[in-house]
Design an enzyme around this catalytic site. Sequence first.
Site, PDB file in Angstrom:
ATOM      1  N   ASP A   8       0.883  -1.158   0.000  1.00 36.64           N
ATOM      2  CA  ASP A   8       0.000   0.000   0.000  1.00 36.64           C
ATOM      3  C   ASP A   8       0.927   1.215   0.000  1.00 36.64           C
ATOM      4  O   ASP A   8       2.077   1.124   0.445  1.00 36.64           O
ATOM      5  CB  ASP A   8      -0.880  -0.024   1.250  1.00 36.64           C
ATOM      6  CG  ASP A   8      -1.763   1.212   1.367  1.00 36.64           C
ATOM      7  OD1 ASP A   8      -2.362   1.615   0.356  1.00 36.64           O
ATOM      8  OD2 ASP A   8      -1.831   1.770   2.476  1.00 36.64           O
ATOM      9  N   ASP A  10       0.189   5.069   0.902  1.00 35.39           N
ATOM     10  CA  ASP A  10       0.068   6.009   2.024  1.00 35.39           C
ATOM     11  C   ASP A  10      -0.025   5.256   3.348  1.00 35.39           C
ATOM     12  O   ASP A  10      -0.927   4.455   3.560  1.00 35.39           O
ATOM     13  CB  ASP A  10      -1.147   6.906   1.823  1.00 35.39           C
ATOM     14  CG  ASP A  10      -1.069   7.679   0.509  1.00 35.39           C
ATOM     15  OD1 ASP A  10      -0.039   8.334   0.279  1.00 35.39           O
ATOM     16  OD2 ASP A  10      -2.026   7.616  -0.286  1.00 35.39           O
TER      17      ASP A  10
END
Length: 191
Positions: A8, A10
């Site tokens: 992922d 952020d």
Amino acid sequence: MQKALFLDRDGVVNVEKHYLHLIEDFDFIEGIFELCHAATLSGYCLIIVTNQSGIAREYYTEQQFIDLMSWVVDEFAKRHLTILDFFYCPHHPVHGMGGYRIDCTCRKPKPGMLLEAERKHNLNLSESILVGDKLSDIKAGKAARLKTAALVGTGHRVSEQEINTADVFARSLKELKDQLFPFTVKANHGI
């Protein structure tokens, strides 16, 4: 078929900031490069998968996002790491504007980005790992039947439910590296 370490963005690759889209606001999370080096040495390719509802909300454009990601890929390359690809969901079912307001199959917790990566790069998902900082990441990894859906406490605050849903939990990326790739830690200490 190759295996992937899905990241992922952020809260895992970079410090979580409100709808981040500018290079000058981008700060890498401590330990991300060491984790990726260990994964690469263990035979994993690196792929970023990220929800980007800021595009749907018209806070920034897809081109601004792509420009930032090109810079991110270059920063990894400077550290002798190859990001094979990145996938993003620009949609939001409620807050999206115009054509971006759809209930798509790519927005995590749905596994669409992972399945697209599997098709495009001939990946073995049953041997792949996803690292996320939210329950939606873990659910996407489980829906795609990945080997491991790992949760890190480097982004959002994590609940007991999230910790219990994940296959692996670590408070930091260094701790996660030690759990996922214990043999590369000893053999390649100091990377």
